[in-house]
Design a protein around this motif. Structure first.
Motif, short mmCIF file in Angstrom:
data_model
loop_
_atom_site.label_atom_id
_atom_site.label_comp_id
_atom_site.label_asym_id
_atom_site.label_seq_id
_atom_site.Cartn_x
_atom_site.Cartn_y
_atom_site.Cartn_z
N ASP A 3 77.09 76.38 41.08
CA ASP A 3 78.00 75.30 41.45
C ASP A 3 77.77 74.11 40.53
N PRO A 4 78.78 73.65 39.79
CA PRO A 4 78.59 72.54 38.85
C PRO A 4 78.28 71.21 39.54
N HIS A 5 78.48 71.15 40.85
CA HIS A 5 78.18 69.92 41.59
C HIS A 5 76.73 69.86 42.04
N GLN A 6 76.01 70.94 41.88
CA GLN A 6 74.60 70.97 42.23
C GLN A 6 73.76 70.40 41.09
N THR A 7 72.62 69.82 41.44
CA THR A 7 71.68 69.38 40.42
C THR A 7 71.06 70.62 39.78
N ARG A 8 70.40 70.42 38.65
CA ARG A 8 69.75 71.55 37.98
C ARG A 8 68.68 72.16 38.88
N ALA A 9 67.94 71.32 39.59
CA ALA A 9 66.91 71.83 40.50
C ALA A 9 67.54 72.66 41.62
N GLN A 10 68.67 72.20 42.15
CA GLN A 10 69.36 72.96 43.19
C GLN A 10 69.81 74.32 42.66
N GLN A 11 70.32 74.33 41.43
CA GLN A 11 70.77 75.58 40.82
C GLN A 11 69.61 76.54 40.63
N LEU A 12 68.47 76.03 40.16
CA LEU A 12 67.35 76.89 39.82
C LEU A 12 66.57 77.40 41.03
N ILE A 13 66.28 76.51 41.98
CA ILE A 13 65.37 76.90 43.06
C ILE A 13 65.79 76.42 44.45
N GLY A 14 67.01 75.94 44.58
CA GLY A 14 67.46 75.35 45.84
C GLY A 14 67.30 76.25 47.05
N ASP A 15 67.62 77.52 46.89
CA ASP A 15 67.51 78.43 48.02
C ASP A 15 66.08 78.92 48.24
N PHE A 16 65.21 78.71 47.26
CA PHE A 16 63.84 79.22 47.33
C PHE A 16 62.84 78.14 47.75
N ALA A 17 63.00 76.93 47.23
CA ALA A 17 62.05 75.85 47.52
C ALA A 17 62.81 74.53 47.72
N PRO A 18 63.52 74.41 48.84
CA PRO A 18 64.35 73.21 49.05
C PRO A 18 63.55 71.91 49.08
N LYS A 19 62.31 71.93 49.54
CA LYS A 19 61.52 70.69 49.56
C LYS A 19 61.21 70.22 48.14
N LEU A 20 60.90 71.15 47.23
CA LEU A 20 60.65 70.77 45.84
C LEU A 20 61.92 70.21 45.20
N VAL A 21 63.06 70.76 45.56
CA VAL A 21 64.34 70.24 45.08
C VAL A 21 64.54 68.82 45.59
N ASP A 22 64.26 68.59 46.87
CA ASP A 22 64.39 67.27 47.46
C ASP A 22 63.50 66.26 46.74
N LEU A 23 62.26 66.62 46.48
CA LEU A 23 61.33 65.73 45.77
C LEU A 23 61.80 65.48 44.34
N THR A 24 62.27 66.52 43.69
CA THR A 24 62.76 66.39 42.32
C THR A 24 63.97 65.46 42.25
N ASP A 25 64.95 65.74 43.08
CA ASP A 25 66.20 64.98 43.03
C ASP A 25 66.07 63.56 43.55
N ASN A 26 65.37 63.40 44.68
CA ASN A 26 65.35 62.10 45.35
C ASN A 26 64.18 61.21 44.95
N VAL A 27 63.02 61.79 44.71
CA VAL A 27 61.86 60.97 44.35
C VAL A 27 61.77 60.84 42.83
N LEU A 28 61.65 61.97 42.13
CA LEU A 28 61.47 61.90 40.68
C LEU A 28 62.68 61.28 39.99
N PHE A 29 63.85 61.91 40.14
CA PHE A 29 65.03 61.41 39.42
C PHE A 29 65.76 60.31 40.18
N GLY A 30 65.65 60.28 41.49
CA GLY A 30 66.33 59.26 42.28
C GLY A 30 65.57 57.95 42.37
#
Length: 106
Positions: A3-30
């Motif tokens: 999905d082009p609307h997903q972040t790269r982290a969501q595309q790569l591991i969103g279904d496998f490690a949603p907490k790491l995606v949350d930290l990546t998107d919201n803490v690191l990049f956000g």
């Protein structure tokens, strides 16, 4: 197809490690990347240097692209990698410069 609307982290591991995606998107990049104490350009140089020294070539690819978008020139990135050869080690610099060459050839 991703999905082009997903972040790269969501595309790569969103279904496998949603907490790491949350930290990546919201803490690191956000949060961290948005702090004003360093410019995005400076953050990119620091990040690229860290990834070169740790041989994190998968992440280096994306951050070289981000660095270019943040105003770091190809020449500056090559020079940073050359400089790091003496501090991080020749093999790490050779690997990083090969990654950069592949990306910049596009």
């Amino acid at each position: 197809m991703s999905d082009p609307h997903q972040t790269r982290a969501q595309q790569l591991i969103g279904d496998f490690a949603p907490k790491l995606v949350d930290l990546t998107d919201n803490v690191l990049f956000g949060d961290i990347w948005e702090r004003t104490e360093l410019s995005p350009r400076d953050r990119s140089l620091v990040t690229v240097a860290s990834l070169v020294t740790s041989s994190s070539t998968d992440q280096l690819r994306g951050h070289l692209i981000r660095a270019r978008a943040n105003g770091v020139t190809e020449t500056e990135l090559k020079e940073a990698i050359i400089h790091l050869a003496f501090y991080a080690g020749w093999p790490k610099a050779m690997t990083a410069i090969t990654v950069a060459k592949e990306l910049f050839a596009v």
